[in-house]
Design an enzyme around this catalytic site. Sequence first.
Site, mmCIF file in Angstrom:
data_model
loop_
_atom_site.group_PDB
_atom_site.id
_atom_site.type_symbol
_atom_site.label_atom_id
_atom_site.label_comp_id
_atom_site.label_asym_id
_atom_site.label_seq_id
_atom_site.Cartn_x
_atom_site.Cartn_y
_atom_site.Cartn_z
ATOM 1 N N LYS A 35 11.388 4.246 3.192
ATOM 2 C CA LYS A 35 10.080 4.123 3.817
ATOM 3 C C LYS A 35 9.934 4.446 5.376
ATOM 4 C CE LYS A 35 10.037 -0.856 4.243
ATOM 5 N NZ LYS A 35 9.748 -0.776 5.788
ATOM 6 N N THR A 36 11.035 3.851 5.964
ATOM 7 C CA THR A 36 10.836 3.764 7.632
ATOM 8 C C THR A 36 11.077 5.357 7.892
ATOM 9 O OG1 THR A 36 12.043 1.755 7.687
ATOM 10 C CG2 THR A 36 11.956 3.117 9.822
ATOM 11 N N ASP A 238 3.346 -0.826 8.362
ATOM 12 C CA ASP A 238 4.402 -0.984 7.513
ATOM 13 C C ASP A 238 4.495 -2.371 6.982
ATOM 14 O OD1 ASP A 238 6.997 -0.277 6.691
ATOM 15 O OD2 ASP A 238 8.121 -0.792 8.432
ATOM 16 N N GLU A 239 5.219 -2.568 5.977
ATOM 17 C CA GLU A 239 5.280 -4.013 5.080
ATOM 18 C C GLU A 239 3.999 -4.376 4.859
ATOM 19 O OE1 GLU A 239 8.165 -4.570 3.991
ATOM 20 O OE2 GLU A 239 9.788 -4.062 5.443
ATOM 21 N N GLN A 269 7.974 -6.360 -3.521
ATOM 22 C CA GLN A 269 8.823 -7.198 -2.534
ATOM 23 C C GLN A 269 7.812 -8.184 -1.840
ATOM 24 O OE1 GLN A 269 12.320 -5.095 -0.661
ATOM 25 N NE2 GLN A 269 11.206 -3.338 -1.420
#
Length: 720
Positions: A35-36, A238-239, A269
Site C-alpha cells: 500500500k505504501t 493512509d491508514e 486491520q
Amino acid sequence: MSPEQFEQGLNPSQRAAVVHGDGPLLVLAGAGSGKTRVITMRIARMLAMGVPATSILAVTFTNKAAGEMHERVIALTGARAAQGLTISTFHSFGLGFLQREARYLGFGGGFTIFDQSDAVGTLRELMRELHIDDARRGSADDRAGGRRLDAAAILNRISLAKNAFHTPESMPDGGDLEGDAATYQAAAKLLYGKYIRALKGFHALDFDDLICEPVHLLTRFAELRDKWQRRFRYILVDEYQDTNKAQLELLRNVVGSHQNITVVGDDDQSIYAWRGADVTNILSFEEHFAGAKVVKLEQNYRSHAPILEAANAVIGAMPNKKYKKELFTSKHGGEKLQLVNCALPEVEASFVASEIERLVTEGKRPSEISVIYRSNKQAELIETALRERGIAYVLVGGQAFFERKEVKDLLSYLKLAIHPMDEIALRRIINYPTRGIGEQALAKLEAYAIARDVPLFRAVQRASEIDLSPAARAGCAALADVVVDAKAALDHGKPPAVVARELCEKVRLKEDLYGGSPTGNAAEKRWGNVENLFRSLERYYKRAEESAWDLDAKRTPSIAEFLHRLTLRFADEEEDKTEVVTLTTLHGAKGLEYDVVFLIGLEEGILPHKRTLAPSVTDVVEFKTDASGAAVLSEDGIDEERRLFYVGVTRAKERLYLCRARARAARGQPVARIPSRFLADVPEHLCETREVAEVIRQSPQQMKQKTAQALSTFGARPKF
C-alpha cells in the site's frame, strides 16, 4: 520522468489505484500488499503529470510514516519536484492550520499545547475543586468502595465526546447505564464544560483540539473553508481505517466539492477502537463520497502460503463483512504453522526462549524474530527466559522520550518562558528543584492570583506583596528571575539550546538529578536524556525545516513552534543497530514484519481479552448513534479482537508459532485455560501440534557458551 514510468512494475490492482484520475478512490489494501508503494507512486505520478506539489496533501498517523513517505516520493521524483508537498500526521496538519489561523481562535498572544499528562493534571485540579478524588491517588479500599474515580478514565470519556462533537449539554449523561459506569459518565458530563473553560483560561489546546478546532473553524467561516479547499486540490490518506469522526469531518471540510480524495486502508486491520477509531469510516466511504471507485489490493508480498491461508480463514469467519478480500501470494510452499500447547505460562516462556536460541544458533538473525502478545504483562516471563539464555532483546512500547520526568521538567521551564499563562508548566516546576515553595505557599499564591484576576506567574513575581515565609519569597524571586532571564535571552535571539543549558545551570538541575553523588547509572541516564534534549534543540535550529507549512523556507522557526511540534512527536533517538529480538504487543506490531513470529497467550480472557468479554468502567468506550439519532455507548467487541489476531498472524513472513498455556495460576492454584476461539478457525491441515510439558532449562556453562557465541556472531550486547 514521464507519468508512464510510475506505472511500471505494478500488479493490475496497484496500477488501477495509481492511474485513477479525479474523484474519490478507496484502496482496500490487504496486509503486505504494497500500500505504501501505491500511495507514493500515485503522488509521484501526479507530480509528473504537472499537478503542483503545493496542491497535494497526504496525511497519516505517525511522524515516522510521514517521514518515510516523503523520502520515498523524493527518491522517485527528486527533491525539486517534491518541494512544497505536504505530508504530515493529522495532528501536525491541525497544528499548522491553527498556527496560521490563530486569530480565529480568539486567544491573542498565542497558545500552548497540553499533552496527555497536562490534560489529566488539569482534570485532577477540577476534580479536587468538586471534591471528587482521583482513584490513582487513593487506597485500594477507596477504589474498591467506589469513593474515588480515575481521572484518566473520565478524560477518555470527555475526549470521545469532543471527537464526536458533543457539547457539554448534548453529551450522554449515563442515565441508561448502571453502577460505576453510570457514575463515570455522569462525572465526565459534569466536568466536560469546566475542562473546556479551564483550557481556554490557560490559552491551551489539547490533542483533540488540534483536530476538532480546525473543523469548528472551517464549518463556521466560509472564507476559511474556501481558502483551504483551494489550497489542496488532491488529498491522500493512509491508514484510513484508523480515523475517527473528527478526522473524517476535517477531511470532508478540506476536500470540498472537487472530491479528489484517495484513501488507503484495511478494514481487517482496524484495531484502535479503544482510542476512538471508527471502522465504519472506511466501510461507509462510498456513502460519504458519492461515486467512489473501489480497488482491492489482495496480492501479498510478505508471507508464505500457509500463513496467508490461515489469515484468510480467521478473518473470513468474521460475520457481516462488507468487503471480502482473499490474500494470495506467489511464495508457494512454506512451513506449517506450529501450534504449541504448553503446560504453564513459565513453560511457554521457556519454550519460546529455547526455540529462539535454536533458530539463532542455526543462523537466523535475532532482528528477524519477534514475540507478540496481547498485554504488556505477558512480557515479563519472556524477558526472564531470554535473560537466562543471554539473548538480547528490545521491548517496544517503553516510555516516550518527551514523557520522561527530567525532560518534561526542563521543557516546562521553556514553556513558561515563552508563555506565562501556562499554569500547568508553572505548577510542575514551581518547587522543582526544591526552592521553599510548599503547599501552603502555593495556596497563598493561588488566592492572590484569583483575587486580582492575574496569572499565577504574576503572583510569583509579586511574592513580596504576599504573606509568605522568607524562604518561599526567596524561592519565588529566584524562579521569576530564571524565567524572565530565559525569556529575554530567547527574545534577543540567543540559541534555545544555549538558553536551556544556562537555565539548567541556574536551577542546578544536574546536581538535583545526581542527588549530591557524582556517580550512578540512573542519574547518568537521566542527565543523558537532558543532553539529548539539548541536541534536539540544536538540530532543529540547524535545519530550517523546509515544508509546506513554512511558506518562507528560510524562516527560522520559533521556540514556540518547536515546543508545539515536539509535543506531537517522540525524540529523534538513534535506533539500536545491534541484533536483538523484538518483544511487542499486537497493537505495537501493526505495520511491522518478521521472518519468525511467536504469537503467545492464545487463550480466552487474553485474546480475546477479558475486558472485551466483561468491560471495566475504566475501559474506553465509543460513542455511537441509535436509530433515533440519540447518542449511545457501545464496544467494538469480539470483532476487533479477531482483527488483532489477524494482525498478529500477518506479521510473519516464513514461520509462525501459535502458543498457549493449558493452565495458569489463580490464587495459588493452577486453573485450566480455554484455547482462544480464534484458533478453531485455523484449518487443521495447516498446523503441526506440539506439546510442551516442562520448563526447558540450561546449565550455567551452556548459557555462557551460547551468550559468547551470539556476541561473536552478531556483535550484539544484551539489552536488559
